[in-house]
Enzyme design. Structure first.
Site, short mmCIF file in Angstrom:
data_model
loop_
_atom_site.label_atom_id
_atom_site.label_comp_id
_atom_site.label_asym_id
_atom_site.label_seq_id
_atom_site.Cartn_x
_atom_site.Cartn_y
_atom_site.Cartn_z
N ASP A 297 -27.14 100.93 -41.40
CA ASP A 297 -26.64 101.83 -40.36
C ASP A 297 -27.11 103.25 -40.65
O ASP A 297 -27.57 103.53 -41.75
CB ASP A 297 -25.10 101.81 -40.35
CG ASP A 297 -24.54 100.49 -39.85
OD1 ASP A 297 -25.26 99.80 -39.12
OD2 ASP A 297 -23.40 100.16 -40.19
N ASP A 633 -19.80 98.27 -40.52
CA ASP A 633 -18.45 98.80 -40.66
C ASP A 633 -17.48 98.28 -39.60
O ASP A 633 -16.27 98.31 -39.80
CB ASP A 633 -18.45 100.33 -40.64
CG ASP A 633 -19.12 100.89 -39.39
OD1 ASP A 633 -19.47 100.09 -38.50
OD2 ASP A 633 -19.29 102.12 -39.30
N ASP A 637 -19.60 93.76 -36.42
CA ASP A 637 -20.69 93.60 -37.39
C ASP A 637 -20.48 92.37 -38.29
O ASP A 637 -21.38 91.99 -39.04
CB ASP A 637 -20.79 94.84 -38.30
CG ASP A 637 -21.37 96.04 -37.57
OD1 ASP A 637 -22.24 95.83 -36.71
OD2 ASP A 637 -20.95 97.17 -37.86
#
Length: 685
Positions: A297, A633, A637
């Site tokens: 990310d 997070d 996901d």
């Protein structure tokens, strides 16, 4: 169910039986006991380590979950722990609150919910007592989900599901039940055990057969000490051949290998904890040592996750690191500070040190950055707290127009003392009702028809000034900055926003104050960490929901790419899906193999795009086999984290579902900690 340990256990009992009952030597049991001891140590070390890490994980979640909420029971409000919520409770919600349960909104409200943790979309969702549908899209709904949070507004939640019965809780349970399969280390040990078992078995059988043939030839040649068969002697000799074969089989057992691997992994786990990595599964240590790809990310992992104002366009002049904000005219400083402070949520708060460093921030990241910016502009003369004290939330005549995804702006109106007359000429003081507006840079700029000048006067916005602002906007975006335009409009009387009226009628004919560029700074240690990964043969890929230009600029700054090439090393989620997903909904591996070797940035992507990328990398047969690590997070996901060879969840911002689906939890949400995990993994590997 570990084949190696099962093999060792069987071999230990066989060795005990031979040593005690057949050979009857004084210490014939020693070999079998040694193997059993190794098995017990391996199982004990693994179990103790798993217990300790799971306990740390539970303690971490317990601290994050132990929050109080305000509920309405028996007509009275009270504060209770989220663990005490029951179905039927009414929870009072306001800006910044995290929803503790699933339920439905009650009565009139102005709730705007951020459901990014569930859907990956950053667009706020409006809530209403009934479903509002336009065409094929749902404009607003009454459904509220645990784990999401209130971005704007206030309202009431009727609790319908708590704990594991919520949507987030059911996802967590499914992730627990899902079998992620054997790890790479486990598969290697299984393959080695099968090989050793097969080879030693055939060697043992071959040895017994050779000894029997040798005995038969000795009988045939008359070289045996007994020319005739003697049951007492020859059966004992054949049994000795069989025992020799079994002994060869047992000796081949690598009883020290599982012990050595487990101790090495346990040692690495302890060291990794000091490097901010909470390892939930032992085998993940070794797997990280063989990682070839890290899908990371951006926000909070590669960057600090804290926005800062770094650039400002005011009155046609650009202020940045080369031209400090201190040099801006006082009228700009005062107006900017008032605009960003008054037009912000009271739940957003920031605390600065005397040196101007952010010590604490709560609420919306962008608003916290703007509040810190206001304090920097005022430099000791005043502070954002002073402005809020002058214009409290209960100020008579105060009007608030919350942000919506359709308008892409928010506004707040208060009684204000203007320093210009009705024609915008400076020098006059008059009482007005000023509507402060901030929002998406290009949207608010398009609604401006005048501009604030350095002397405090207001004049029409010329085409040249508008073109200059639009040009700078493009440059801000190319440099990876998030952009906002701030403006205001003066009314002689308090602006009225009737029920069902379009607030854009008020948010027009605005006076441009300035264009602000905010940067989520790259963590200082990230570029070096990425260079280390590249030198080690590990490819770092950024998977983010940001705009492609912003994502590409960050990727260049981090060192993920030297030059951003849209369509090649930078793709959007929509482009990626369109190219690799076939008409049957499956991955077109031929097309995927054309894309993934050069792909480095996947922008405007959803969690399903991340899962698609991970699955394709694991299935590809082009080049070396890919071992994929993934960071995440949000609840959405979890499938990608579970699918990856190693899943990294964020310790600070990660949801419970993401953490349960992960193998390692990064306690400081820092990409550099992932590189430390790779180093320890390679020590084992």
């Amino acid at each position: 169910q570990d084949p190696t340990l099962i093999f060792l256990t069987v071999a230990a009992f066989v060795s005990l039986a031979i040593g005690i009952f057949v050979e009857q030597r004084p210490f014939g049991w020693l070999e079998g006991v040694a193997i059993l001891t190794a098995v017990v140590v391996v199982v004990t070390v693994g179990a103790v380590n798993d217990y300790q890490k799971e306990k740390q994980f539970r303690d971490l979640n317990a601290q994050k979950e132990n929050i109080d909420v305000t509920v309405l029971r028996d007509g009275a409000t009270s504060s209770v722990s989220v663990h005490e919520l029951v179905v039927g409770d009414i929870v009072l919600l306001s800006t910044g609150d995290v929803l503790p349960a699933d339920g439905m909104v009650m009565g009139r409200n102005d709730l705007a919910i951020n459901e990014k943790m569930l859907t990956g979309e950053t667009v706020m969702k409006k809530k209403s007592p009934q479903y509002v549908i336009k065409g094929k899209s749902v404009v607003s709904s009454p459904s509220l989900f645990a784990g999401t949070f209130v971005q704007e507004g206030e309202g009431r939640l009727l609790v319908l599901a708590v704990g594991p019965n919520t949507y987030q809780g059911s996802m967590a349970e499914k992730m627990k039940e899902a079998d992620s399969g054997r790890s790479i280390l486990q598969r290697k040990l299984d393959a080695m055990t099968d090989l050793i078992t097969t080879v030693s078995m055939w060697v043992s059988i071959a040895l017994v057969i050779i000894l029997l043939i040798r005995m038969g030839l000795a009988f045939h040649g008359g070289k045996c000490c007994f020319e005739t068969w003697d049951h007492r002697v020859h059966w004992s000799e054949i049994l000795g051949f069989v025992i020799t074969g079994i002994t060869i089989f047992v000796v081949a057992v690598p009883e020290g290998l599982p012990l050595a691997v487990t101790i090495a992994l346990a040692f690495s786990v302890k060291k990794m904890m000091a490097d901010q990595n909470l390892v939930r599964h032992l085998s993940a240590c070794e797997t990280m040592g063989s990682a070839t790809t890290i899908c990371s990310d951006k926000t909070g992992t590669l960057t600090t996750g804290r926005m800062t104002v770094v650039r400002l366009l005011c009155g046609g002049h650009l202020y940045d690191e080369r031209c400090s904000f201190d040099t801006a005219p006082d009228v700009y400083k005062a107006t900017l500070a008032s605009t960003v402070v008054i037009n912000s949520s009271f739940k957003s708060e920031v605390e600065l040190s005397p040196e101007g460093k952010v010590l604490r921030s709560d609420g919306n990241d962008t608003e916290c950055a703007l509040l810190a910016f206001a304090d920097e502009l005022l430099k000791g003369k005043s502070s954002h707290a002073d402005i809020r004290a002058r214009y409290p939330i209960d100020t008579p005549g105060r009007v608030s127009i919350p942000f919506t995804s359709e308008r892409k702006m928010m506004s707040t109106g208060v009684p204000f003392e203007s320093t210009t007359d009705a024609r915008g000429r400076p020098g006059a003081r008059r009482q007005v009702h000023r509507l402060f507006t901030k929002g998406a840079a290009e949207v608010v700029l398009a609604r401006c028809d005048s501009v604030l000048n350095p002397d405090g006067s207001v004049s029409p916005l010329t085409p040249q000034q508008r073109a200059r602002a639009e040009e700078e906007l493009g440059q801000f975006a190319s440099d990876g900055l998030r952009t906002l335009t701030v403006a205001f409009r003066d009314f002689d009387a308090p602006p009225q926003l009737g029920h069902g009226a379009d607030p854009r009628q008020l948010e027009s004919r605005l006076t441009l104050v300035g264009v602000i560029g905010l940067d989520d700074h790259i963590r200082p240690e990230v570029p070096e960490a990425i260079r280390t990964c590249t030198a080690a043969g590990i490819v770092v890929r950024m998977v983010t929901g940001d705009d492609p230009r912003t994502a590409a600029a960050i990727a260049v700054k981090c060192g993920i790419v030297q030059e951003a090439l849209p369509g090649k090393n930078v793709l959007t989620g929509e482009e990626f899906r369109g190219r690799v997903v076939g008409s049957d909904g499956q991955i077109d591996m031929h097309e995927f193999d054309q894309i993934w070797p050069t792909l480095r940035v996947l922008a405007r992507s959803s969690p399903m795009d991340k899962l698609l990328l991970v699955t394709g990398l694991q299935q590809t047969r082009k080049g070396v086999p890919q071992v994929v690590a993934v960071t995440g997070d949000g609840t959405n996901d979890a499938p990608a984290l579970k699918r990856a060879d190693v899943g990294f969840a964020m310790g600070k911002t990660g949801t419970q579902v993401a953490q349960h689906a992960s193998d390692i939890i990064i306690m400081d949400d820092n990409f550099a900690s992932i590189v430390q995990a790779v180093k320890w993994g390679r020590c084992v590997y």
